[in-house]
Each structure stands twice: as structure tokens, then as C-alpha cells.
Design an enzyme around this catalytic site. Sequence first.
Site, mmCIF file in Angstrom:
data_model
loop_
_atom_site.group_PDB
_atom_site.id
_atom_site.type_symbol
_atom_site.label_atom_id
_atom_site.label_comp_id
_atom_site.label_asym_id
_atom_site.label_seq_id
_atom_site.Cartn_x
_atom_site.Cartn_y
_atom_site.Cartn_z
ATOM 1 N N GLY A 1 0.821 -1.202 0.000
ATOM 2 C CA GLY A 1 0.000 0.000 0.000
ATOM 3 C C GLY A 1 0.849 1.242 0.000
ATOM 4 N N GLY A 2 0.278 2.314 0.428
ATOM 5 C CA GLY A 2 0.919 3.619 0.380
ATOM 6 C C GLY A 2 2.266 3.663 1.056
ATOM 7 C CG MET A 3 2.523 2.999 5.077
ATOM 8 S SD MET A 3 2.220 3.989 6.554
ATOM 9 C CE MET A 3 1.281 2.855 7.522
ATOM 10 N N GLY A 4 3.904 0.680 2.713
ATOM 11 C CA GLY A 4 4.672 -0.532 2.955
ATOM 12 C C GLY A 4 3.997 -1.733 2.340
ATOM 13 C CB VAL B 1 0.487 -6.660 4.229
ATOM 14 C CG1 VAL B 1 0.003 -7.570 5.355
ATOM 15 C CG2 VAL B 1 0.164 -5.210 4.533
ATOM 16 C CE LYS C 1 0.019 -1.633 7.116
ATOM 17 N NZ LYS C 1 -1.312 -1.171 7.534
ATOM 18 C CG ASP D 1 -9.414 3.427 4.502
ATOM 19 O OD1 ASP D 1 -10.235 3.762 3.629
ATOM 20 O OD2 ASP D 1 -8.331 2.865 4.255
#
Lengths: 195, 854
Positions: B91-94, B96, B113, B206
Amino acid sequence: MASPPTELTALLARWRSGDRSAERELFDAIYPVLRGIAQARLRRLSTDLTLSATEIVNETYERLLGSRRIEYRDRTHFFAMAARAIRHFVIDQLRTRGRDKRGGGQPFVRLSELDQAEPAGGDSIDLRVDWLAVHAAIEALEQVDAGCSRLVELKFFSGLTVEEIAESCGVSRATVVRDWRFAKAWLAQHLQALN
Amino acid sequence: MPQATFQRLRHLFNALADLTPEEREAFLAAQQDLGADTRRQLQQLLQSDEQLAGVTVRSAMNTAYQLADAHAGRSGERIGAYTLRRQLGSGGMGSVHLAERSEGGIVQQVAIKIVHPEQLDATTLARFRLERQVLALLRHPHIASMLDLGELEDGSPYAVIEFVDGVPITVHAREKRLDLRQRLHLLLAVCDAVAHAHRNMIVHRDLKPSNVLVDADGHVKLLDFGIAKPLISQFGAIDVEQTATAQRFLSPSHAAPEQFKGEAITTACDVYGLGSLLYELLCDQPPFSTADRTPGQLEREICEVDPPPPSRRRAADASIEAPPRDLDLIALRCLRKQPADRYSSVEALAQDLRNYLAGRPVEARRGSFLYRTGRFVSRHRSAVALSAVIVGVTAVGFLLLAQQNRATTEQRLRADEMTGLIIDALRSADPSRKGARDLSAREVFERVAGQVQAKPDLSPQSRASLISAIARIDLELGLPRQAEALLDRLDAEALSARERDQARNIRARVLMSAARYDEARLIIASGLAEAASPQQRIPWQIADTQLDFHQGKIDDALKKIDAVPTQEIDAETSEDRLNLRAQILLAQDRRPEALEEFNRLLAAQRKRLGRESPAVFETLGQMVVAEVREGNFDRAEPLNSEQLALAERLFDKNSVRYGRALSTAQLYERYRGNYKKALEYEYRNNAIQREQYGEPNPALARSHFNLAGLHTYLEEYAEADAHFGKAISNAERVWLPSDGNLFLFRLGFAVHLAMNSDRPAEAQKVARVALNSADTYPELKTEEIYLLGLLIDRYGDYSRDPSKANRAALIKALDEAIAGGKGISYKRTLGDFLLKLKTKGIEPTPAATAGSPD
């Protein structure tokens, strides 16, 4: 250096009100930021990453204007100017990669074939098209009809809908449809003549 | 290719594109001056056009592509006690990963994560730490819990989270064909988890199907607190403000309106998210579809358009029967644009779902009627203010609704759409903005215009006729710019011939109010020429009269208005006629006759539109001015008070109308000698006009002129100079040299320079500009102030050279000035002038002073 949001909104307002000198300033404010974002995206390694014009433009927008609410019209104008930045980015990329030789395909695709439009070779830029030729055509068009050239630019590089293009050019939807029909035919002729 | 050839090609192409081959040939044959080369190019273009039908363009960059992932190859790598198996997503930052731990023969699966090492900037780290902290805190059977955390050798932080092997809640419901009750019970479990987070001061922010998974046993788990937001500024050791500045990692299709607007995020944001889950569970469709929409369009829809009830969105092959009305209402209440209009808490939502399941009446029904008819009512200070706005809105709205008398189905449909749009616009009113200010008609129609643009299901015909109707309303509301902007994007092709005629008439009037008379004249001329019947001619005759009037051709205007038939015209046009006739009479100083016409007009308007309508406001304003000019201040004042009260109720205190009413109040206060009070009124008007229209604009020009005059009365000459300057600079930009206002402003300034500042040379210079205009446009010589202009010119000569001849010429001009004017302000000004000249030993001849102002 990025312009502060207020300055950018002021530029957008000036451009919207017909101040041509704001156009260059606006481009200069947007292009470096957009190029930075697009290059970072190209470098960044991750799966299912998409390099879409829309996303890059959105991110540029975020970077420059943050969560500020700006007028819808100004937003459309921003996206229109970003299309020019995208165009220059694409061209710069291709030139950097030494792909500046002519001879790619026409930039048109049948509506029915649009879904299976997987780019060849997993490249971020759709290499089935001779973008440098499109770029040259837009520049040629600029000499004789700035309105038409802007329309072509938006069609290829903005991801804006017809309504949004109409909005950003300050004309009716019907005008966009009519002008595009002509521009498309002209472009096809022009590109054919180049080959 | 030269530009001219290109443009010729383009025009010919446009003309030919839609013709049949035979028609094309005929047309081309008629173009005898067309060179062979151009002819060939044109044919090639048309050929290309045929080949390109059904073809679109490839975009330079909008195709998905794949790149190798830095972490994808980590399979088999060990992190703590866990072995990585495969990547689940990024995703946006890392990213999983699925990992396993084997202990005592029991395999435990977890999700790990990891933050990308190249993303280790302060913001991402802060966000990641926050998520870990949040998860550490939130222990709940329906929240995926955190098991461990640590750092990799390269410094990347990671978190080990309970692995949920499941599918999104909506997919689960669809695949298992769950019935309504089963779906609601599942959602109640999610509500429980979210309520738990809220009790711990965490908002998830979210909530979307992919974050609410159901495993094989039917257990539901809430995941991904990646953008969760604590409601307190300090969370453990983490300063939340730091993460608040992070980029919006939003899932646009499920985000609440306030998330786009950057407004305060509260627990209501999750009520919205749960509502969108409920919505999709009820009809298999998300409230807002992302298909064929750009992010901008989607954002606009989420912020401005109310989704239809789920029961109406349900596809024929939906996996569930149509939901009952109560559930529609519950979902829609969650999805309201304003956080305050949703359920006050997740518990309240859960309670209402339980109400439904238990067969009790649901809360969502209550207040729903009010909400639909304008939730406005309950939220605003007074019901009176509301009804005033509604009356104001409907009064103008009726301009077009009234046309529905010829009720074809199509027109009825449009009336319904219009009503719907007005109500939608009222509903989307934001009570928190600008204090508790009431919505003005202007704002309502701005919103309606927005809705018309945003609503995807309007037919082009409806869209075009609504836009044209709103343009007309904008014009009636005194917003010519907005009207013009709307007309510019009007798809005229979609209008009927009659509507097109009306739209053109509106454009002519817009141009007139922008002082673009030449353009207006052209449109009016063709409107008059093309009118198919005497009835259709009338609106154009009135526009034609109006144009003469605007350009100061008063006598022509009177002749034209008297030629408009008074029989067989509808009430509205008849009022237009009365109004214009009264104004013309006023301009001819036939005030008592004008007032008679105004009284007739007022009666007609009150009968047709009610006592409180914008039209009544306008008429009152005209009457005040007429009474003031007649010197009847005491009759003017009550009319003006009524006008101010009306403006406040119908528009608001920042409206152009309110400003104009203030300026009218200024007028009689000035004549009464209450200059300070008058000045106060006029400054308020000035600020309003500037705010609403910007510079230059006619109202602002007049306002500066008024201010200048008031300052001279108070002997504040420096201020007066400044305002005269601004009045003239505005006037020069909005009016032509032939305009009476510009003429008046220049001479007004000249008088001021001559009398108050004792600068006869400068005065003469300014006056000469005006007198030159009068030589070019002789109709200006009929203005009273023209005589003062001549006087100042002579005075300038005399001041420079006090010769006998100049003295005689000055006295002659003075005599003529005394004989020539009757108006109240003229007499006053001239009186002051006489006193001034007296101090210099200049006096009119005795015969001329008989019956003079002093």
C-alpha cells in the site's frame, strides 16, 4: 521551489480571467513538482503500482495545494495546465531514453479495443504510439490554432472528460465535440504525412 | 500552412462534416474561390473523419504496469519467530506479508506489515508508530489484533498482526447469499468493533469492504487502522498533529465528504463508512460508483450529490431481495453530507438496526420528512427566515415553474427536476459556514447550478433548459457574470427553438448589464428579425427598449415602449413593460407619472408573487428614488425600510440587493443633512459591492461617487478626491464616453475641484474631458449638469486671466446655469457655487436671480 498555495490560486485565477502571462508562470510552478513526482514513481519499486497521468496529477495537486478547497473551475484549469506538464514529462523521458526516432503507430484506438490496451513491454509510457510525432503535431497546431492544440493536448495528456475540457477551455461541450472531430482528422492527416 | 487557410479549412470542415455526400458536393461547388489544394486537403480531412468514427485516443500514461517488488522476494526469510510465505499486498507506505510460526506442531499464520525502507521519512514513521499504538490498545473480538512488533536489520519497522483469512464482507454476503437479517447481524458486529474504537478515542476513517473481512467460520474482523485518527492530540508518546499533516491516503469511493473537504474528522466519519457498508450490503452496489468517473467527478458527487435509496439501486440480479423502506432510510441517514445530520453515534445506528430487526419503529423515519423538505428548518435560527428564503427562491423559481402551464409531460418532468434540485440544494446547505447565516437565494442557485452540472442522470435537454433557467435567475438576482458563465457552457443544440430564443434574450440582457451594448445590439437585432410571431417579438421589443434606455436614448425608448402591445401579453412581460415605462418617465423627470406606473406595477407584482418577492423589492427601490427626487423624504423612508427588511429576508445582509437598499437609505439621509449616517450606509454598500462583483463595476462606481459627495459635504476633501478618482476610474472601464453616469462623475469631480479645493485649472481640465464627450454625443447636453460644466470651463478661463471678456463670459454662463436647471441637487450645488463666486466678486445679473436657489 514550490509556490505557496495562495500564489498558485492567484495564478490560476489570473489565467482563468485571460491573463496569458500567468500561463508560463503556472507551468513553471507546476512542472518541476510534477516531474519530481513522476520520476519518483518511476523509481519506486512496488507491485501493482500504476503510473497514471491522473494519479500523478492528483499527487501534484496535493503537493502544491494540499487539502485547500479551491474553486472547481480553478481545479479544472489546474488539471489542464498539468496536462502540458505531463506532455513535457513524457517527451523528456523518451528523449532521455534515446527513443527520439520517428515511426511509431498512430495514437488512435478503436473503442472496442480499448479494454485490452495493455502496453507492450511493461513500460510506463504507452510505446505503441509515436509521442514525439504527436508532440510535434501539437506544436505545429499551436502555430495556427492555439485552441485546437490545447484541445489535442488535453485529450492525450490530461485524462479529463469532455465536460471538464469544456470547462477548462471556457467553451461549451458541443464546441469541444465539434472541434475534436476536426482536430482528430487533422492530426491523422498530419501524422500520416510525417511517415 | 498559413493561419487563414487553416481556419478556412476548419470552418468548411465543420460545415461539411454533417452533410450527406451529395450535399457536400453541392456546397463545395458553391465555394468558387476555393483553391484546388485546399479542396484536396478538405477532402482528405473528411475522409480521415470517416475512418476515425468510433475511434478514440490512447492516453500517454494511464495504463497499469508491474515492477518487481523489493520485498516480494523475501519468501522464506525469517522475521523474529516467523517465516515469510508470500506477499499479501502493498500500500501507500509498505507491504504486508503472510508469515507462519510453527510451535509444538501447531502452525499459526500471521500478517506482517513492513514499512518500505525507502519510505522511512518522519511522517510515515509517525503514522506507522501510531497504527501500532492504536492496535496495541484496541483489543476486541472483531478487530484484528496486534501480536508483536520490532525492527528489521535495515531499520524497517514491522508489526505482526493477526492474519484474517477471509473475504470482504460484501463478497461474503453475496457469495453465501445471506439474507437481510444475516447481513444486518454481520454489520452489527462491525458496529460493535467500531464503537469500541470510538470509546478508545480512535476513528478508523477508512471503513470499506476490503477492510472488513469475514473468515470461513463467518467471523467478521475489522482491519487496517493505517489512517486511523485519535481524537486527542497526544496519543501515548506520539504527537498526533505530526501525522495529521500526512498525505491523505484515501479510498476515494468510500470516503466521507468531510474527508475531501479537509474538515474536522469525528466519529461521524465512521458512521458514514458504516452507512456505505450497509448500503452495499442492501443492494450489492456502493453508494457512489467509480466507473467512468475521474477522481474530481467522484469527489464532487460525494460532496454534493445524494445517493439514491439502495432499494432503487438494486440490480435485477442482486443477491438479495429489495430492502424495505426503513433500511433505505437508515442507510441514507448515515450517508448525509453533514456529519451533524447523521446518527449521533455508532451506538445510535446500531440501536436503529436493532429497532428494525425487532419490528420497532426506526429513528431514521423521524425527521426524514423535514429533512427531505429542507432540513434547513430545524437547523436555522428562525422559521421566518426560512419561509422568506423559500418564498424568495420559489418566487424566482416560479419564473420557470410558471411556464409549466403548457404542461407537456416533458415540461412537468423538468419542473419536478427543478423542484428536486432546489430541495437538494437546500439540503446541502451547510449551517456551520459563516456562522448561522441563512442561505441566500444567490447561494441556493449557485448550488442548484452545481447540482445540474454534477447530476449524471439528467438528459442533455433537461440540463440545457435548467442551465438556461438558472442563468435567467442569476440575471434576475443581479449576477450577470454568473449568468454569462452558465450561458457559455450551455449546449444550445439541446434546447427547443423557443428555449433557444429565450436563452439568447437572456444573453442580450446579460451583455447589457455588463455595458457591452454593441454585442447586445447585434443579438437583439437578430432576435427582432427572426421572431416568428408578434408574441415572440415582444420580449425582443422590450430588450430593444431597454438597450436604448441603457444608452441614454430616452425619447427613443419611450416611443419603443409605447409601441409594445399591451393586449395578449403574459403577466410577467406586462410587468417588464410597466417597469421599463416607469423608468423612462423617471429619466424624463416626469416623476408623478412614473410613480403612478410604479404603483400599478407594485400592485400587479404583489398579486402575482406575494408581498415578499425580489420583484417587489426592486419596485420599492425605484419608488424610493422617485420620492427622494421629488423631495418627499418622509414618504421615501417607510418604503426604504420595507425594502431593507425584504432584502435581508430574501437575500441576506451581504447581498448586492441589501447593499443597494443601503445606498438608497443613504440618499434621503443625505438630503436630510444627516451626512455621517449617510456615509455609514454608503460605506457598507461599497464593501458589499466590492466583495460581490470586484472591480470595475457600475455599482461600485456609483458608490464611490456617492461617498465622494458625502465627504465634500463634511468638508473632508482628501477623502472626496480619492473617491472621485475611484468613481471615474471604475466608470471609464464600464461605460462608454457617451454614458450619462460617466459624464456626471467627471463634472461632479470638476465642480468639487473648482469649489472645494479651489483648483480651477484642474477643474477645467476634468470638465473639458466631459464637455468634449458632450460635443461628440450631443444627447449629453440635455443633462442639467452640462450647464455647470460650461460654467466651470468659463471659471477656469477667468481664474487664469481675469479679463473683462472672461468675466462677462463667466457671468453669462452663470445666468444660463440659474435659468437652466430644476433638480434638487443641481440647485443645491449651484447655490454653493454662487456663494463661492460671490466671495470673488462675481454675481449673476439681477434679472437671472429672480427665483434663484438662494
